[in-house]
Scaffold this motif. Structure first.
Motif, PDB file in Angstrom:
ATOM      1  N   ARG A 133     -22.795  14.768   1.160  1.00 45.78           N
ATOM      2  CA  ARG A 133     -22.192  13.544   0.496  1.00 45.78           C
ATOM      3  C   ARG A 133     -21.332  13.331  -0.715  1.00 45.78           C
ATOM      4  O   ARG A 133     -20.642  12.659  -0.976  1.00 45.78           O
ATOM      5  N   TYR A 134     -21.823  14.179  -1.214  1.00 50.39           N
ATOM      6  CA  TYR A 134     -20.783  14.406  -2.732  1.00 50.39           C
ATOM      7  C   TYR A 134     -19.537  15.671  -3.344  1.00 50.39           C
ATOM      8  O   TYR A 134     -18.789  15.647  -2.876  1.00 50.39           O
ATOM      9  N   GLY A 135     -20.352  16.425  -2.298  1.00 49.30           N
ATOM     10  CA  GLY A 135     -19.499  17.668  -2.767  1.00 49.30           C
ATOM     11  C   GLY A 135     -18.285  18.036  -2.005  1.00 49.30           C
ATOM     12  O   GLY A 135     -17.326  18.425  -2.947  1.00 49.30           O
ATOM     13  N   VAL A 136     -18.204  17.743  -0.687  1.00 51.32           N
ATOM     14  CA  VAL A 136     -16.955  18.069   0.342  1.00 51.32           C
ATOM     15  C   VAL A 136     -15.896  16.486  -0.264  1.00 51.32           C
ATOM     16  O   VAL A 136     -14.472  17.430  -0.417  1.00 51.32           O
ATOM     17  N   PRO A 137     -16.549  15.570  -0.724  1.00 46.20           N
ATOM     18  CA  PRO A 137     -15.129  14.433  -0.893  1.00 46.20           C
ATOM     19  C   PRO A 137     -14.917  14.700  -2.088  1.00 46.20           C
ATOM     20  O   PRO A 137     -13.128  14.611  -2.377  1.00 46.20           O
ATOM     21  N   MET A 138     -15.160  15.206  -3.244  1.00 48.81           N
ATOM     22  CA  MET A 138     -15.374  15.961  -5.201  1.00 48.81           C
ATOM     23  C   MET A 138     -14.038  17.298  -4.746  1.00 48.81           C
ATOM     24  O   MET A 138     -13.584  17.027  -4.706  1.00 48.81           O
ATOM     25  N   LEU A 139     -14.647  18.334  -3.579  1.00 52.49           N
ATOM     26  CA  LEU A 139     -13.785  19.042  -3.273  1.00 52.49           C
ATOM     27  C   LEU A 139     -12.429  18.467  -3.061  1.00 52.49           C
ATOM     28  O   LEU A 139     -10.940  19.300  -3.363  1.00 52.49           O
ATOM     29  N   LEU A 140     -12.333  17.903  -1.797  1.00 62.06           N
ATOM     30  CA  LEU A 140     -10.859  16.900  -1.674  1.00 62.06           C
ATOM     31  C   LEU A 140     -10.248  16.266  -2.199  1.00 62.06           C
ATOM     32  O   LEU A 140      -8.754  16.758  -2.728  1.00 62.06           O
ATOM     33  N   LEU A 141     -10.578  15.513  -3.531  1.00 64.19           N
ATOM     34  CA  LEU A 141     -10.434  15.210  -4.675  1.00 64.19           C
ATOM     35  C   LEU A 141      -9.351  16.090  -5.376  1.00 64.19           C
ATOM     36  O   LEU A 141      -8.367  15.883  -5.573  1.00 64.19           O
ATOM     37  N   ILE A 142     -10.287  17.100  -5.407  1.00 61.36           N
ATOM     38  CA  ILE A 142     -10.000  17.917  -6.377  1.00 61.36           C
ATOM     39  C   ILE A 142      -8.617  18.544  -5.784  1.00 61.36           C
ATOM     40  O   ILE A 142      -7.539  18.962  -6.578  1.00 61.36           O
ATOM     41  N   VAL A 143      -8.381  19.521  -4.599  1.00 62.34           N
ATOM     42  CA  VAL A 143      -7.669  20.177  -3.648  1.00 62.34           C
ATOM     43  C   VAL A 143      -6.567  19.527  -3.694  1.00 62.34           C
ATOM     44  O   VAL A 143      -5.582  19.356  -3.827  1.00 62.34           O
ATOM     45  N   GLY A 144      -6.512  18.186  -2.748  1.00 67.25           N
ATOM     46  CA  GLY A 144      -5.410  16.918  -2.682  1.00 67.25           C
ATOM     47  C   GLY A 144      -4.753  16.634  -4.241  1.00 67.25           C
ATOM     48  O   GLY A 144      -3.811  16.154  -3.825  1.00 67.25           O
ATOM     49  N   GLY A 145      -5.649  16.155  -4.946  1.00 68.58           N
ATOM     50  CA  GLY A 145      -4.979  16.264  -6.434  1.00 68.58           C
ATOM     51  C   GLY A 145      -4.150  16.989  -6.657  1.00 68.58           C
ATOM     52  O   GLY A 145      -2.881  17.004  -7.750  1.00 68.58           O
ATOM     53  N   SER A 146      -4.680  18.078  -6.869  1.00 63.83           N
ATOM     54  CA  SER A 146      -3.201  19.352  -7.344  1.00 63.83           C
ATOM     55  C   SER A 146      -2.300  19.351  -6.293  1.00 63.83           C
ATOM     56  O   SER A 146      -1.492  19.344  -6.807  1.00 63.83           O
ATOM     57  N   PHE A 147      -2.360  19.138  -4.665  1.00 68.84           N
ATOM     58  CA  PHE A 147      -1.373  19.385  -3.987  1.00 68.84           C
ATOM     59  C   PHE A 147       0.423  17.553  -4.694  1.00 68.84           C
ATOM     60  O   PHE A 147       0.514  17.836  -4.774  1.00 68.84           O
ATOM     61  N   GLY A 148      -1.036  16.818  -5.221  1.00 71.60           N
ATOM     62  CA  GLY A 148      -0.285  15.461  -5.627  1.00 71.60           C
ATOM     63  C   GLY A 148       0.092  15.378  -6.351  1.00 71.60           C
ATOM     64  O   GLY A 148       1.821  15.064  -6.235  1.00 71.60           O
ATOM     65  N   LEU A 149      -0.108  16.283  -7.563  1.00 76.25           N
ATOM     66  CA  LEU A 149       0.155  15.818  -9.066  1.00 76.25           C
ATOM     67  C   LEU A 149       1.612  17.165  -8.643  1.00 76.25           C
ATOM     68  O   LEU A 149       2.400  16.975  -9.728  1.00 76.25           O
ATOM     69  N   ARG A 150       1.198  17.794  -7.957  1.00 79.30           N
ATOM     70  CA  ARG A 150       2.691  19.170  -8.161  1.00 79.30           C
ATOM     71  C   ARG A 150       3.905  18.462  -7.869  1.00 79.30           C
ATOM     72  O   ARG A 150       5.336  18.416  -7.478  1.00 79.30           O
ATOM     73  N   GLU A 151       3.543  17.448  -6.197  1.00 80.04           N
ATOM     74  CA  GLU A 151       4.623  17.168  -6.106  1.00 80.04           C
ATOM     75  C   GLU A 151       4.869  15.870  -6.520  1.00 80.04           C
ATOM     76  O   GLU A 151       5.976  15.983  -6.695  1.00 80.04           O
ATOM     77  N   PHE A 152       4.191  14.870  -7.771  1.00 78.69           N
ATOM     78  CA  PHE A 152       4.892  14.427  -8.431  1.00 78.69           C
ATOM     79  C   PHE A 152       5.591  14.749  -9.744  1.00 78.69           C
ATOM     80  O   PHE A 152       6.142  13.976 -10.148  1.00 78.69           O
ATOM     81  N   THR A 153       4.767  15.770 -10.127  1.00 81.92           N
ATOM     82  CA  THR A 153       5.828  16.426 -11.148  1.00 81.92           C
ATOM     83  C   THR A 153       7.418  16.777 -10.814  1.00 81.92           C
ATOM     84  O   THR A 153       7.503  17.233 -11.611  1.00 81.92           O
TER      85      THR A 153
END
Length: 106
Positions: A14-34
């Motif tokens: 309920r809490y761990g998987v969405p947090m993990l997805l947010l962290i990993v997805g955010g990392s890829f998103g930030l890399r693309e924007f930078t």
């Protein structure tokens, strides 16, 4: 095996998987924007003509060898160390004192 209700009650799912997805997805998103940011800077950036002349060897008016030849001609044995004025001293008055000392010595 596991039912959907049991998975929804599990705190890790309920809490761990969405947090993990947010962290990993955010990392890829930030890399693309930078990367977009740096690509835009590379397109907009143009060198200043004076800086470009320093970087581009073919456009340099003065070569290192020429400067070396000039330095070979300078006599470095007959120089005098002359102190400049201190911040609290009047520079014009101090220059006059230096000139009068040089005229007396020379």
């Amino acid at each position: 095996m596991f039912s959907l209700k049991a998975l929804q009650k599990n705190k890790t799912v309920r809490y761990g998987v969405p947090m993990l997805l947010l962290i990993v997805g955010g990392s890829f998103g930030l890399r693309e924007f930078t990367q977009i940011r740096y690509d835009a800077q590379k397109i907009r950036r143009k060198l200043d003509p004076s800086l470009e002349a320093k970087v581009n060897i073919q456009r340099q008016p003065v070569m290192l060898e020429d400067e070396y030849e000039k330095m070979k001609e300078v006599n470095l044995d007959e120089w005098k160390n002359i102190r400049g004025p201190r911040p609290w001293e009047d520079s014009k008055e101090y220059q006059e004192q230096q000139r009068s000392r040089q005229n007396k010595e020379g």
